[in-house]
Design a protein around this motif. Structure first.
Motif: not given
Length: 487
Positions: A371, A373-374, A378
């Motif tokens: 979570k 990391k997300k 991007e």
């Protein structure tokens, strides 16, 4: 006649006043007794309101926050005192020693916990608890320059720094007659790390700092070396307001004597001031023993979690080792528990009912890491994305973002871990953390955290490949032996 009447009226009035006064005296005495019987002590006041107020200065050995919540040597020591009194702890932060002295005894501070030396000057306006440590004042110089052995050997015209209102400044004031012609500066908003950085970089020739703070931070600025000891050993203690009511101070001393006797104080000292595990022979030997005696109990679980969440099982195993040394019953002084050392808020967020259940802990820890990391932009690609996610898992997403801001300000790439890891430690210095959103963080910890996990994962990968190689050799040997027997 009129005069006689007047005298009688006045006399009557005086008699009434005297009678009233005779009644008021016992009433006043009764009121005083009632007041004294209802006056509560500082200790009773704290217990009645349900919380204890501590003042501190943020720093690596005092108080800071990471991804697992509040921590720091002074914080945990004060938290233990609050628990001892069965009350909550409220923390008030100030920027410097002067702010601490002004706030002590006010609405924000029942006592101060900031690694304070119990100097003679401070004893004039503070009461101190029993000692829980020792320190001294040291003069630092830059490695590679001439090391002075006394004040007399300081280079004339050089710069000598100290923190304003510190024990070091008090010592220099006492030694003023022995100082050569140097530029002595008492820096108001400095901390030990800031002074050490200036010595390390050569911005200043000398600085006087607290030995305890220097010991904890010396690996960050290795060029800042000890020239000589400026003071004798000094005790460190909590400070209380200078007044007659010592009930809270007495309770603090009872608490400190209790944890000294049961070993909790020494354990806390070791946690913050002991030698950190480094990758030497002993550390590698310990890890390999854990690979052999603990990893087999959890390897299938790591593989299951990796398969469910499409990640690397050896990375998960490395994180778990860094967190708990693969001990499902592990517990830290701050209350984090289990294989992945989850806090209660994180456990509740991830739906964990029992933090000591290895499977629940691992699944929740894995989801929380992914979570985190997300949440990263991007544009951050692998492997930097993994390293930054791990750093965020350790220190908190907000602090990582602050470090990325500092990285960008310095003209480096905030999307590269190599650049960000150089700037995370700056979150320990006031001149940097005061300019970002989330403030102080112990920025070296996530750097070490990521380095350790990478190291553990590499060893696990090598171990796994070596294990597969040996199993293949064994199968080939058995096949050859069977073939020879059949012939």
């Amino acid at each position: 006649m009129k005069g006689s009447l007047a005298r009688r009226i006045i006399g009557t009035a005086l008699l009434r006043v005297m009678r009233l006064g005779s009644l008021m005296i016992p009433l006043a005495c009764t009121a005083a007794l009632l007041h004294s019987s209802t006056t509560i002590s500082d200790l009773q006041r704290v217990q009645a309101r349900g919380y204890l107020k501590v003042i501190t200065i943020p720093g690596p050995i005092t108080y800071y926050q990471n991804a697992k919540g509040d921590t720091g040597f002074e914080y945990l020591l004060a938290k233990g005192f609050a628990d001892y009194l069965d009350v909550k702890l409220r923390v008030s932060q100030v920027n410097n020693l002067n702010g601490l002295a002004v706030s002590l005894g006010g609405p924000n501070g029942d006592f101060a916990a900031a690694g304070l030396s119990t100097t003679l000057e401070r004893r004039k306006y503070m009461l101190f608890s029993d000692s829980y440590g020792n320190t001294s004042q040291e003069l630092l110089y830059k490695l590679g320059t001439k090391r002075p052995k006394s004040f007399a050997e300081l280079k004339p015209g050089s710069t000598l720094l100290s923190i304003a209102n510190s024990a070091g400044s008090e010592q220099l004031q006492a030694e003023a007659s022995n100082l050569p012609q140097v530029n002595w500066q008492q820096v108001q908003l400095a901390d030990t790390l800031g002074l050490m950085e200036q010595i390390h970089s050569g911005e200043a020739e000398y600085a006087v700092v607290d030995s305890m703070a220097h010991e904890v931070n010396q690996s960050l600025y290795p060029n800042a070396r000890i020239a000589f000891q400026v003071s004798e050993q000094q005790t460190t203690a909590w400070a209380f307001p200078f007044r007659n009511d010592t009930s809270l101070l007495d309770a603090a001393n009872d608490y400190l004597r209790t944890i000294e006797a049961n070993g909790k104080l020494e354990k806390l000292r070791e946690q913050f001031f002991g030698h950190n595990e480094r990758f030497n022979i002993a550390g590698s030997q310990l890890f390999m023993r854990r690979v052999n005696d603990r990893l087999p109990k959890f390897e299938e679980l790591f593989r299951e979690a990796a398969s469910e969440f499409n990640t690397d099982w050896q990375l998960l195993a490395a994180i778990a080792y860094q967190e708990s040394h693969w001990n499902a019953k592990a517990k830290s002084p701050t209350g984090v528990r289990g294989l992945m050392m989850l806090t209660w808020p994180t456990a509740r967020e991830m739906g964990v009912k029992n933090r000591l259940n290895a499977r629940q802990s691992l699944m929740a820890g894995t989801q929380y890491y992914l979570k985190t990391k997300k949440r990263l932009p991007e544009r951050i690609t692998e492997p930097d994305r993994t390293w930054m996610a791990l750093a965020s898992y350790n220190v908190g997403f907000g602090h990582l973002e602050d470090a990325r801001v500092l990285t960008e300000r310095a003209g480096k790439n905030p999307d590269l871990w190599e650049d960000v890891r150089e700037h995370l430690p700056l979150l320990e210095q006031k001149k940097y953390y005061s300019t970002v959103k989330r403030g102080f963080a112990r920025g070296r910890e996530p750097v070490s955290y990521v380095q350790n996990i990478r190291h553990y994962r590499d060893i696990l990968q090598w171990h796994h490949l070596e294990k597969e190689r040996k199993e293949m050799e064994k199968e080939e040997q058995e096949f050859a032996e069977k073939l020879a027997a059949d012939m």
